[in-house]
Design an enzyme around this catalytic site. Structure first.
Site, PDB file in Angstrom:
ATOM      1  N   GLY A   1       0.820  -1.202   0.000  1.00  0.00           N
ATOM      2  CA  GLY A   1       0.000   0.000   0.000  1.00  0.00           C
ATOM      3  C   GLY A   1       0.851   1.249   0.000  1.00  0.00           C
ATOM      4  O   GLY A   1       1.990   1.242  -0.475  1.00  0.00           O
TER       5      GLY A   1
ATOM      6  N   VAL B   1       0.732   4.666   5.533  1.00  0.00           N
ATOM      7  CA  VAL B   1       0.278   3.534   6.336  1.00  0.00           C
ATOM      8  C   VAL B   1       1.431   2.553   6.549  1.00  0.00           C
ATOM      9  O   VAL B   1       1.530   1.918   7.608  1.00  0.00           O
ATOM     10  CB  VAL B   1      -0.920   2.830   5.666  1.00  0.00           C
ATOM     11  CG1 VAL B   1      -1.337   1.589   6.453  1.00  0.00           C
ATOM     12  CG2 VAL B   1      -2.096   3.791   5.547  1.00  0.00           C
ATOM     13  N   GLY B   2       2.326   2.454   5.559  1.00  0.00           N
ATOM     14  CA  GLY B   2       3.483   1.576   5.696  1.00  0.00           C
ATOM     15  C   GLY B   2       4.314   1.923   6.913  1.00  0.00           C
ATOM     16  O   GLY B   2       4.823   1.033   7.613  1.00  0.00           O
TER      17      GLY B   2
ATOM     18  N   GLU C   1       5.669  -3.432   0.687  1.00  0.00           N
ATOM     19  CA  GLU C   1       5.662  -3.154  -0.747  1.00  0.00           C
ATOM     20  C   GLU C   1       4.906  -1.850  -0.945  1.00  0.00           C
ATOM     21  O   GLU C   1       3.675  -1.820  -0.902  1.00  0.00           O
ATOM     22  CB  GLU C   1       5.003  -4.301  -1.513  1.00  0.00           C
ATOM     23  CG  GLU C   1       5.724  -5.632  -1.387  1.00  0.00           C
ATOM     24  CD  GLU C   1       7.103  -5.631  -2.023  1.00  0.00           C
ATOM     25  OE1 GLU C   1       7.428  -4.670  -2.773  1.00  0.00           O
ATOM     26  OE2 GLU C   1       7.873  -6.564  -1.770  1.00  0.00           O
TER      27      GLU C   1
ATOM     28  N   CYS D   1       1.419   0.569  -8.386  1.00  0.00           N
ATOM     29  CA  CYS D   1       2.614   1.109  -7.737  1.00  0.00           C
ATOM     30  C   CYS D   1       3.797   1.221  -8.682  1.00  0.00           C
ATOM     31  O   CYS D   1       4.700   2.029  -8.452  1.00  0.00           O
ATOM     32  CB  CYS D   1       2.977   0.259  -6.525  1.00  0.00           C
ATOM     33  SG  CYS D   1       3.156  -1.496  -6.897  1.00  0.00           S
TER      34      CYS D   1
END
Length: 508
Positions: free
Chosen positions: A200, A204-205, A222, A256
């Protein structure tokens, strides 16, 4: 089959599901390779039996074309699941290192065992909700790890279908799907996992990484980033334009690894735009808004975010630019003369807009890339090997692709991986399996070796020192000394090698 919308999972269910997974792992049934293969087969049947339903759910969620659903999601996971079944014995085989180690230790059976990490959590994204949720699940099954799967709350139809099918096809004592959003993810991150795989955005990572650090949990991130394209001046510009535009149109740019902006020599910018227009008209003869081959943006928030980037650009819109608000659909759009600091260069676009940034030469392009966070992919269009090498040696990215975009996802032997701001860890094919496997080193030192090993015990004596230190730090260094620590390595190798150590007064 079209699953009904599944309600959010209650927080009390999360702790119960976590406890169930831990019990299942401790029971040992996941150590049985035949059991893992059986579960992998059920995952393959899940995809094979329901690919039409997945096409329908993806179309309902954000208009993804059935072809993209097949070749970019369900088909990829299906083929790689079959590959896992066929190769699992080989993947799990222990590695005998006795022939690679110091002969002194070769009789001690130095070995790497492939061991399951334990219960894992998989947090999937909205843009490829089947590929980037079920492919990690395939890896977890192959590795013998029970798993909680948390699909995106934005693709509610596809996530509901995943929930229904996983519980129908797979062992629910080992594999559970959790529905919901921030509340559910927050609660899950407070539980102890052996590994977390998150795909994502970077914001948030960071939250996931911090939560994992508090629990000392292995984590794979990722993420994304602004993937640049570097265009050489002597390329087949029509081919380059088609391949770049195709990479941008896939999933309406919501990928991405989508090409985000093109760094093009200033003197060929207009020629490149002409080639892009030609490709655009070939792809969308009735216009991109009417084309059934392009989808929409996932929700209103993302749609207006992308639209705002386009509305605030100081570049010139030369292709596309029209939008259908009702369907949240934006034409594949090209903007030229985009300058550093522009709205299209601030954040990852994650939409069907391609920014064209004119530069003087490759050095200016490399300088721009170096001044920004590490991207997930760098794309280079050139037939000049020296040009390719220069880009490779002067950029850092998860992957480096020459003369195409996006296509690397189709090669199972190449991992999807980030670096720095674009994430860390590996995914895809066998790498999904390795994500959840611990390579456990082992030795078995026989009792019969005790007479030879007893000299290591205290009290230490001069004899102990002489025997165990013999030869240590005396091996000849294979390169010459360098008083000038900043000297060029090639210059050093050209110098006369120093005399052997015994001629320099070094004690033997």
């Amino acid at each position: 089959m079209q699953a009904n919308i599944v309600p959010d999972t209650s927080l009390s269910e999360l702790t119960q599901a976590h406890a169930t997974l831990k019990r299942s792992f401790r029971s040992g049934k996941l150590r049985d390779i035949s059991y893992r293969k059986l579960q992998l087969a059920q995952l393959a049947y899940l995809l094979q039996d329901n690919y039409i339903a997945f096409q329908e759910s993806l179309a309902r969620d954000f208009g993804k074309h059935p072809l993209e659903a097949n070749i970019g999601e369900t088909g990829v996971v299906f083929e790689r699941t079959l590959d896992a079944i066929n190769n699992l014995d080989k993947w799990l085989a222990s590695e005998d290192l006795s022939h690679e180690t110091n002969p002194m230790f070769s009789g001690f059976k130095p070995t790497l065992f492939k061991q399951s990490r334990g219960p894992v959590m998989i947090i999937g994204p909205f843009n490829a909700p089947i590929l980037l949720t079920l492919q990690p699940l395939m890896g977890a099954i192959a590795a013998g790890c029970p798993a909680i799967i948390k699909p995106s709350d934005l693709t509610i139809h596809t996530s509901s279908l995943i929930h229904t099918l996983v519980h129908k096809y797979l062992d629910s004592d080992c594999y559970r799907v959790v529905m919901g959003g921030v509340e559910q993810v927050t609660a899950l991150l407070q539980l102890k996992w052996s590994s977390i795989c998150y795909t994502g955005g970077a914001q948030v990572g960071k939250i996931v990484a911090l939560a994992a650090a508090k629990q000392m949990t292995h984590v794979t991130l990722e993420l994304g980033g602004k993937c640049p394209v570097i265009l050489d001046s002597n390329v087949d510009i029509d081919t380059a334009a088609r391949r770049i535009l195709w990479g941008k149109m896939i999933n309406a740019g919501q990928v991405c690894i989508s090409p985000d902006y093109v760094l093009t020599p200033r003197h060929i910018q207009d020629k490149f735009i002409t080639s892009l227009k030609k490709a655009w008209n070939e792809f969308f003869p009735d216009g991109a808004l009417k084309s059934p081959d392009t989808g929409g943006i996932i929700n209103d928030r993302h749609f207006y975010r992308v639209l705002s980037m386009l509305q605030h650009t100081k570049g010139e819109i030369v292709i596309g630019g029209n939008a259908d608000v009702k369907r949240r659909k934006l034409e594949v759009t090209v903007v030229k003369d985009v300058q550093p600091g522009d709205s299209l260069l601030d954040d990852e676009i994650f939409g069907p807009i391609l920014a064209v940034v004119p530069v003087s030469d490759v050095d200016e392009a490399l300088e721009y890339i170096e001044g920004n966070p590490e991207p997930l992919a760098v794309y280079v269009f050139s037939q000049d090997e020296a040009f390719k090498t220069k880009v490779r040696e002067n950029t850092i990215s998860g992957s480096l692709i020459y003369n195409d975009t996006f296509f690397q996802l189709n090669v199972a032997q190449l991992p999807v991986t980030g670096i720095g701001a674009s994430g860390y860890g590996y995914q895809g094919g066998k790498y999904a399996f390795e994500t959840f496997i611990h390579q456990r080193p082992s030795m078995d030192v026989p009792v019969e070796a005790e007479p030879h090993l007893s000299i290591r015990y205290p009290p230490y004596t001069q004899t102990t020192y002489d025997v165990l230190s013999q030869g240590l730090l005396q091996t000849e260094v294979p390169l010459p000394r360098c008083q000038d620590k900043l000297a060029n390595g090639k210059d050093l190798l050209a110098r006369e090698a120093p005399p052997p150590s015994h001629q320099r007064g070094v004690p033997s």
